[in-house]
Scaffold this active site. Structure first.
Site, PDB file in Angstrom:
ATOM      1  N   ARG A 155       1.030  -1.144   0.016  1.00 24.06           N
ATOM      2  CA  ARG A 155      -0.284  -0.040  -0.022  1.00 24.06           C
ATOM      3  C   ARG A 155       0.771   1.290   0.138  1.00 24.06           C
ATOM      4  O   ARG A 155       2.218   1.187   0.203  1.00 24.06           O
ATOM      5  CB  ARG A 155      -0.897  -0.131   1.130  1.00 24.06           C
ATOM      6  CG  ARG A 155      -0.216  -0.126   2.615  1.00 24.06           C
ATOM      7  CD  ARG A 155      -1.301  -0.430   3.767  1.00 24.06           C
ATOM      8  NE  ARG A 155      -0.335  -0.484   4.861  1.00 24.06           N
ATOM      9  CZ  ARG A 155      -1.067   0.047   6.148  1.00 24.06           C
ATOM     10  NH1 ARG A 155      -2.104   0.628   6.005  1.00 24.06           N
ATOM     11  NH2 ARG A 155      -0.149   0.045   7.264  1.00 24.06           N
ATOM     12  N   TYR A 160       9.683   7.187  16.356  1.00 27.67           N
ATOM     13  CA  TYR A 160       9.428   7.183  14.777  1.00 27.67           C
ATOM     14  C   TYR A 160      10.844   7.888  14.258  1.00 27.67           C
ATOM     15  O   TYR A 160      11.553   7.539  13.409  1.00 27.67           O
ATOM     16  CB  TYR A 160       8.277   7.815  14.238  1.00 27.67           C
ATOM     17  CG  TYR A 160       8.213   7.834  12.623  1.00 27.67           C
ATOM     18  CD1 TYR A 160       7.847   6.584  12.025  1.00 27.67           C
ATOM     19  CD2 TYR A 160       8.456   8.823  12.094  1.00 27.67           C
ATOM     20  CE1 TYR A 160       7.897   6.397  10.822  1.00 27.67           C
ATOM     21  CE2 TYR A 160       8.365   8.904  10.780  1.00 27.67           C
ATOM     22  CZ  TYR A 160       7.862   7.496  10.160  1.00 27.67           C
ATOM     23  OH  TYR A 160       8.068   7.584   8.681  1.00 27.67           O
TER      24      TYR A 160
END
Lengths: 244, 79
Positions: free
Chosen positions: A11, A152
């Site tokens: 995706r 992150y």
């Protein structure tokens, strides 16, 4: 005809990379986590349209043996691996004091350690070939210090540092190693940020919109192709000018 | 070609040395077996025996004899 391993292919940016590579005549091992029949039908149509192969490969980035097994399966085909796109990754948000060490380890494991693991395995094959191009998916989140993205941002900063370091190690073997650092992109993962935060970021950018996945895929293709034959150890920001 | 011949040949090709230099050879004992030579050697071993070595084994392969021991883990016997 070149062959590429693309992770996180199911995706978003990964899917756009598969589409771009196929349209440029590149055969692909399209790697993702969960078997998906619909996706495989899409791969098959794309492969037929462009006269390439697109083989789905499923493994769990969090499981070292699963990663090794998948790479062994690819290598068993005895085809050259010209390109590796380390695109898979997971989002994570939270202030430092709201981030558990478990979450920190999980994000670093998937976004950094696993990517290095794949580079270790694939680069050894590329070394024997005497050529290859590795593209890691960084992020402006790993360049720009923002509150709330400790795990992150650190994982992407580590991956981009590794990109530059490894480029020096693999250069003598004819292997180029680069990274793309996307900014806000119109994907599920790009929507991880709250709307208000995204609007604030966009308002400060010279190009005031989110990027399209194909705009990232175009930069990845450039780094994969011989058009970038004199570029290694570089991080290309594809971020609408967010970091200037 | 026997497994031993293939093993010696991997050292010859990977480190660019002569076959008579391989017995008793240890990592960094000669200029050719430095970190770069080591990765060339690993590549030659993987190709010769069609295996994919684990990182721990790559690190531990620090001599000609140790390599024989490590390859047993991959089902390769070198007599």
């Amino acid at each position: 005809m070149a062959n590429a391993i693309v992770t996180g292919a199911s995706r978003g940016i990964g899917r756009a990379i598969v589409e771009k590579f196929a349209s440029e005549g590149i055969c692909i091992w399209a790697c993702s986590h969960n078997p998906d029949t619909e996706l495989e039908v899409w791969y098959a149509g794309l492969a037929e349209k462009h006269g390439v192969f697109i083989r789905p490969v499923y493994f769990d980035l969090a499981d070292e043996q699963s990663v090794s097994g998948a790479m062994k399966g690819i290598f068993a085909e005895n085809l050259p691996v010209d390109i590796l796109v380390n695109n898979a990754g997971i989002p994570s948000g939270g202030l430092m004091n709201m981030t558990s060490t478990g979450e920190l380890r999980r994000v670093l494991d998937i976004n950094f350690v696993s990517q290095v693991r794949i580079m270790q395995l694939v680069s050894r094959k590329m070394m024997r070939q005497g050529n290859g191009s590795i593209i890691n998916m960084g992020s402006v989140g790993g360049l720009e210090a923002r509150p709330g993205y400790l795990a992150y941002g650190s994982s992407k900063a580590a991956l981009m540092w590794a990109t530059r370091s490894v480029s020096k190690e693999l250069g003598p073997y004819g292997i180029r190693v680069n990274a793309v650092a996307p900014g806000l992109v119109d994907t599920d993962m790009g929507s991880y940020k709250k709307d208000e935060e995204a609007r604030k970021i966009i308002s400060g950018m010279p190009i005031q919109r989110k990027g399209e996945p194909m705009e990232i895929a175009n930069a990845v293709y450039f780094l994969a192709s011989d058009e970038s034959s004199f570029i290694t150890g570089s991080i290309i920001n594809v971020d609408g000018g967010r970091i200037v | 070609m026997t497994n031993r011949e293939k093993y010696v040949q991997a050292f010859v090709e990977g480190l660019e040395i002569n076959a008579d230099q391989t017995e008793g050879l240890a990592y960094e004992a000669i200029p050719e077996w430095d970190s770069v030579g080591h990765m060339n050697l690993i590549g030659c071993l993987e190709e010769a025996f069609d295996i994919m070595m684990e990182t721990d084994d790559i690190i531990e392969l620090n001599s000609f004899e140790k390599g024989i021991e490590i390859l047993k883990k991959y089902g390769i016997t070198i007599a």
